[in-house]
Design a protein around this motif. Structure first.
Motif, PDB file in Angstrom:
ATOM      1  N   LYS A  53       0.814  -1.209   0.000  1.00  0.00           N
ATOM      2  CA  LYS A  53       0.000   0.000   0.000  1.00  0.00           C
ATOM      3  C   LYS A  53       0.851   1.265   0.000  1.00  0.00           C
ATOM      4  O   LYS A  53       0.454   2.285  -0.546  1.00  0.00           O
ATOM      5  N   GLY A  54       2.012   1.186   0.649  1.00  0.00           N
ATOM      6  CA  GLY A  54       2.844   2.375   0.780  1.00  0.00           C
ATOM      7  C   GLY A  54       3.892   2.500  -0.319  1.00  0.00           C
ATOM      8  O   GLY A  54       4.647   3.480  -0.342  1.00  0.00           O
ATOM      9  N   ALA A  55       3.972   1.538  -1.219  1.00  0.00           N
ATOM     10  CA  ALA A  55       5.046   1.541  -2.213  1.00  0.00           C
ATOM     11  C   ALA A  55       4.747   2.534  -3.335  1.00  0.00           C
ATOM     12  O   ALA A  55       3.659   2.515  -3.894  1.00  0.00           O
ATOM     13  N   PRO A  56       5.696   3.412  -3.675  1.00  0.00           N
ATOM     14  CA  PRO A  56       5.460   4.359  -4.764  1.00  0.00           C
ATOM     15  C   PRO A  56       5.515   3.714  -6.152  1.00  0.00           C
ATOM     16  O   PRO A  56       4.921   4.228  -7.087  1.00  0.00           O
TER      17      PRO A  56
ATOM     18  N   LEU B 180      13.891  -0.640 -10.414  1.00  0.00           N
ATOM     19  CA  LEU B 180      13.155   0.623 -10.306  1.00  0.00           C
ATOM     20  C   LEU B 180      12.983   1.062  -8.848  1.00  0.00           C
ATOM     21  O   LEU B 180      12.428   2.122  -8.574  1.00  0.00           O
ATOM     22  N   GLY B 181      13.412   0.207  -7.922  1.00  0.00           N
ATOM     23  CA  GLY B 181      13.238   0.530  -6.512  1.00  0.00           C
ATOM     24  C   GLY B 181      11.801   0.378  -6.053  1.00  0.00           C
ATOM     25  O   GLY B 181      11.329   1.077  -5.152  1.00  0.00           O
ATOM     26  N   GLY B 182      11.085  -0.550  -6.667  1.00  0.00           N
ATOM     27  CA  GLY B 182       9.685  -0.752  -6.303  1.00  0.00           C
ATOM     28  C   GLY B 182       9.441  -2.106  -5.656  1.00  0.00           C
ATOM     29  O   GLY B 182      10.366  -2.868  -5.401  1.00  0.00           O
TER      30      GLY B 182
ATOM     31  N   ARG C 108      20.611   2.671 -18.451  1.00  0.00           N
ATOM     32  CA  ARG C 108      21.378   3.634 -19.260  1.00  0.00           C
ATOM     33  C   ARG C 108      21.098   5.062 -18.839  1.00  0.00           C
ATOM     34  O   ARG C 108      21.982   5.914 -18.851  1.00  0.00           O
ATOM     35  N   LYS C 109      19.818   5.323 -18.499  1.00  0.00           N
ATOM     36  CA  LYS C 109      19.447   6.690 -18.088  1.00  0.00           C
ATOM     37  C   LYS C 109      20.173   7.088 -16.813  1.00  0.00           C
ATOM     38  O   LYS C 109      20.437   8.260 -16.577  1.00  0.00           O
ATOM     39  N   LEU C 110      20.406   6.083 -15.956  1.00  0.00           N
ATOM     40  CA  LEU C 110      20.994   6.397 -14.655  1.00  0.00           C
ATOM     41  C   LEU C 110      22.469   6.699 -14.756  1.00  0.00           C
ATOM     42  O   LEU C 110      23.055   7.295 -13.863  1.00  0.00           O
TER      43      LEU C 110
ATOM     44  N   LEU D 271       9.307   8.443 -12.181  1.00  0.00           N
ATOM     45  CA  LEU D 271      10.493   7.612 -11.966  1.00  0.00           C
ATOM     46  C   LEU D 271      11.645   8.504 -11.520  1.00  0.00           C
ATOM     47  O   LEU D 271      11.631   9.710 -11.738  1.00  0.00           O
ATOM     48  N   GLY D 272      12.637   7.828 -10.932  1.00  0.00           N
ATOM     49  CA  GLY D 272      13.873   8.540 -10.592  1.00  0.00           C
ATOM     50  C   GLY D 272      13.832   9.192  -9.219  1.00  0.00           C
ATOM     51  O   GLY D 272      12.858   9.114  -8.506  1.00  0.00           O
TER      52      GLY D 272
END
Lengths: 339, 295
Positions: free
Chosen positions: A217-220, A245-247, A336-338, B294-295
Motif C-alpha cells: 500500500k505504501g510503495a510508490p 526501479l526501486g519498487g 542507461r538513463k541512470l 520515476l527517478g
C-alpha cells in the motif's frame, strides 16, 4: 412503515489496541453516507483498554461511540464479539453497519447478519446512498452496494430494499481515509459486558503473528505480474524490474493461484488495493477484480502480448509484446538513463 | 467415532464466462455455464475423510442447488462420503447467503446429530465466505473459519490451526463445531475407481422420477426401494419435506437483491502506444522521469 433508523455504524477492528486501517477508511466513508442520509455515524469499539481508540474515531467523523471494554474482550473471539454486536444491533436497529473485509470482519459480519436477519454484501468496492425504484416501488435513500461479481465480467449493484438493516464488508485500502472536516465532541456510551461461560467452548491456545514486512500500500512503484508471465522462473524478471526501479513486486490473483507469488502480494479485489505513483502490469489481462485494486494509480504501464487485453483500457502507456522480451529492454534502457 | 456433515456446492466455472449468462433480472443463468465442484468444498470433504480414517465415523455430504447439483454429490460418494443429500426446490431459487443458510441449517437439523460441519471457506461464484458462519450462527454452534489444519481431535475437543491477519492461531473447540476450510488445508484425494464403479448409478429422487416418466413399467416407490437397497439412492429434501417457512427461502427470503448489473465501464481512454523497441521504451522512461514518476 415505521420511521427507519438513520444510523450508520462502523465496527472498529483492533489488534492489541491498534485499529486496523480499514476501520478509519470505513469511518471516512460512513461519514459521507450518514451526511447523505441526514443521519449520524457511530463507531463500535470492543476490546480492553481501548478508550483512546474510541476517542480517535471522532477524528474520522463519528458522532458517537459505543465502547465495550472487558479483559475477556482484549483479543477477537467469534462468540463474545458476536454476542456483543448482536445485542447492540438488536436493541438499536441501525440502518447501515459496515465491517472491514478482513479475516475478523468476514468471520464476524455473517454471524451478526444471520442473527439479526440483515442483508449483507461482501467485498464492496463502492458504497453510495441513492433513491431507488425497485420493481415499481420507491425506496428513498437506500445503500447501493457495488461489487464486481461473477469472475469479474460484471459490476453488480446490490440493494437491501425491504429490510431495515443493510450490512456490507469492504476490503482494506478500497476507501480513502481522511480526517473529518468537522470534528464532533467526544460522546462515548459505555456498554456493560458480562462474560458468558459458553464463550469458553472455543479457546485460543497459541497465536503467531508477524507484522508484515511487505508494504504494498505504501510503495510508490509496483511491478505486478500475471498469469501471462508463464512460469515461476520467468517471474524472476518481474522481480528484477521491480528491484531496478526501486519498487515492490506484486501479482494478480491468477499469478497467486499459479504459485508464482505469495498471496500477501496480490493486488485486486481479493488482495490489496494500491494507489502507487507508477504501476506496471506485466502479463496481466486486467479482469475487473484486478483493476479494482490498481486503477487509481497515478501512471499505469501495461505490457501484454494481447493487444485487446482490457488492461490497456486503464493504462497510460501500453506496450504490446512478450514480457520476456520487453522487460530486459526496459531494464536496460532504465539503467542507461541512470549512468 | 465422529459424525461429519460436509456442505458442498456446485458452482459455475467462473474462469469460463461468456456474455450470455446473465438473466434480465440480474441473476445468473447457471444452465449456460459449465458446472464444477467448488474446490474448497472438496478440501473440506478431504478433512472429514481424514478424521473418519483416523477415528471412524460417518460422513454425509449435503448440497442445496438445482436438480443437476446431484453431480457433485456423486463425486462426494466417489471420494468416500457415506451418504449424500440433495436439498432442492424451486422455492429455494435465487437465494442470497442468508436464505441459503436458513435452508442449510434446517436441512442439517433434519439429517441428524453431528460432531463436525465442514464447508469450504467460500464458493468461487460469489466469493462471499458468508454461508458457513451464517449457518453456524443459526445452528447456535461455534465456528472456526479460515481453517488451515486440524491438529487433533480427542475428548470431544478439536485442536485447529486457522489463519489470522499476518499469521496463524491455534484454537481448541468443543464439538460440535462448524469449520470453513482454506484450499491448502489438504489435498483432496482422487476418486476411487472402485467407488466410481459402485456409485456412478446413484440417483436422486428427481432423477428416478425422470426414469419413471419415460417408462410405464416402472413405479417410483419400487424404484426408490430398489435403489435404497443397493445404497444408490440420493435422498432429496424439499421445502415441504423440511416443513420450513418458505417466506425465508429463495428470493423471497433474501434481503439482498441485485438491482443492477453492468458490464464494466472503463474509466481510462486508450493508452499512449509505446513501440516495443529500445527507442520506444527509452522515450517512455524519459517522460516518466520528466513527470517525476520515476527517478
Amino acid at each position: 412503515m415505521a420511521e427507519t433508523s438513520k444510523e450508520v455504524w462502523v465496527f472498529v477492528e483492533q489488534r492489541g489496541g491498534r485499529a486496523a486501517d480499514v476501520s478509519f477508511e470505513l469511518l471516512s466513508k460512513g461519514r459521507k453516507l450518514a451526511d447523505a442520509m441526514g443521519g449520524v455515524l457511530k463507531s463500535v469499539v470492543i476490546g480492553d483498554g481501548v478508550r483512546p481508540l474510541a476517542v480517535e474515531t471522532f477524528r474520522f467523523g463519528a458522532d458517537e461511540s459505543y465502547l465495550v471494554e472487558h479483559p475477556d474482550l482484549a483479543g477477537y473471539k467469534t462468540l463474545p464479539y458476536g454476542r456483543v454486536i448482536n445485542d447492540l444491533v438488536t436493541k438499536h436497529r441501525p440502518r447501515i453497519v459496515l465491517f472491514g473485509a478482513t479475516i475478523i470482519g468476514r468471520d464476524l459480519a455473517p454471524r451478526v447478519a444471520s442473527h439479526t436477519v440483515s442483508g449483507l454484501t461482501a467485498d464492496c468496492t463502492d458504497l453510495k446512498i441513492a433513491d431507488v425504484n425497485y420493481l415499481g416501488r420507491d425506496y428513498p435513500k437506500l445503500l447501493l452496494q457495488i461489487r464486481p461479481a461473477f469472475g469479474g465480467n460484471i459490476i453488480a449493484t446490490i440493494i437491501t430494499p425491504d429490510n431495515p438493516i443493510q450490512m456490507a464488508t469492504v476490503r482494506e485500502g478500497v476507501m480513502e481515509k481522511h480526517h473529518a472536516e468537522i470534528v464532533r465532541d467526544v460522546r462515548i456510551v459505555d456498554i456493560p459486558y458480562s462474560p458468558n461461560g459458553l464463550d469458553d467452548i472455543v479457546r485460543v491456545v497459541e497465536q503467531h503473528r508477524e507484522e508484515s514486512r511487505i508494504n504494498l500500500k505504501g510503495a510508490p512503484i509496483i511491478v505486478a505480474g500475471g498469469y501471462g508471465i508463464g512460469t515461476k522462473e520467468n517471474f524472476g524478471l518481474v522481480r528484477e524490474l521491480a528491484h531496478v526501479l526501486g519498487g515492490e513486486v506484486a501479482g494478480s490473483r491468477a499469478a497467486v493461484d499459479a504459485g508464482f507469488i505469495p498471496h500477501e502480494r496480490q493486488v485486486g479485489q481479493t488482495g490489496v488495493t494500491v494507489r502507487p505513483k507508477l504501476y506496471i502490469a506485466v502479463g496481466i489481462s486486467g479482469a475487473i477484480q484486478h483493476r479494482a485494486g490498481m486503477q487509481e494509480s497515478k501512471k499505469i504501464i501495461a505490457i501484454n502480448s494481447d493487444p485487446d487485453a482490457p488492461i490497456f483500457e486503464v493504462a497510460h502507456y501500453g506496450i504490446v509484446g512478450d514480457a520476456m522480451d520487453v522487460i530486459p529492454r526496459f531494464i536496460d534502457a532504465y539503467k542507461r538513463k541512470l549512468k | 467415532m465422529y459424525t461429519s456433515i460436509v456442505l458442498v456446492k456446485q458452482v459455475p466455472d467462473t474462469s469460463n464466462i461468456s456474455g450470455q449468462v446473465m438473466k434480465e433480472d440480474g441473476t445468473v443463468n447457471r444452465s449456460k455455464l459449465p458446472a464444477v465442484f467448488n474446490f474448497e468444498d472438496r478440501v473440506a470433504l478431504e478433512l472429514a475423510l481424514q478424521i473418519r480414517d483416523r477415528f471412524g465415523g460417518t460422513i454425509t455430504a449435503v448440497t442445496m442447488g438445482p436438480p443437476r447439483a446431484s453431480d457433485v454429490l456423486r463425486e462426494c460418494l466417489y471420494m468416500g462420503a457415506d451418504s449424500a443429500y440433495l436439498i432442492t426446490d424451486r422455492k429455494f431459487a435465487g437465494a442470497d447467503t442468508l436464505a441459503t443458510s436458513y435452508v442449510l441449517c434446517e436441512a442439517i437439523k433434519r439429517i441428524g446429530i453431528y460432531d463436525f460441519v465442514f464447508a469450504g471457506r467460500q464458493a468461487i461464484d460469489g466469493d462471499t465466505a458468508q454461508v458457513g458462519p451464517q449457518t453456524a450462527e443459526k445452528l447456535d454452534i461455534p465456528q472456526v473459519t479460515y481453517t488451515e489444519a486440524i491438529l487433533d481431535v480427542r475428548d470431544r475437543t478439536a485442536r485447529v490451526r486457522r489463519k489470522i491477519e499476518g499469521g496463524y492461531e491455534i484454537l481448541e473447540t468443543t464439538l460440535p463445531v462448524l469449520l470453513t476450510v482454506l484450499k491448502d488445508a489438504a489435498i483432496p484425494r482422487p476418486f476411487s475407481a472402485k467407488r466410481v464403479m459402485a456409485f456412478k448409478g446413484a440417483k436422486s429422487l428427481l432423477e428416478l422420477e425422470k426414469m419413471v416418466e419415460g417408462n410405464s413399467l416402472l413405479y417410483i416407490d419400487k424404484l426408490v426401494h430398489e435403489y435404497r437397497g443397493r445404497s444408490l439412492f440420493i435422498p432429496t429434501l424439499t421445502a415441504d419435506d423440511l416443513e420450513i417457512d418458505v417466506g425465508r427461502c429463495g428470493i423471497r427470503g433474501s434481503p439482498t437483491k441485485v438491482h443492477k448489473v453492468e458490464s464494466v465501464v472503463l474509466a481510462g481512454s486508450s493508452p499512449a502506444k509505446i513501440e516495443n523497441t529500445t527507442a520506444g521504451i527509452s522515450s517512455m522512461i524519459d517522460s516518466l522521469l520528466a513527470d517525476k514518476i520515476l527517478g
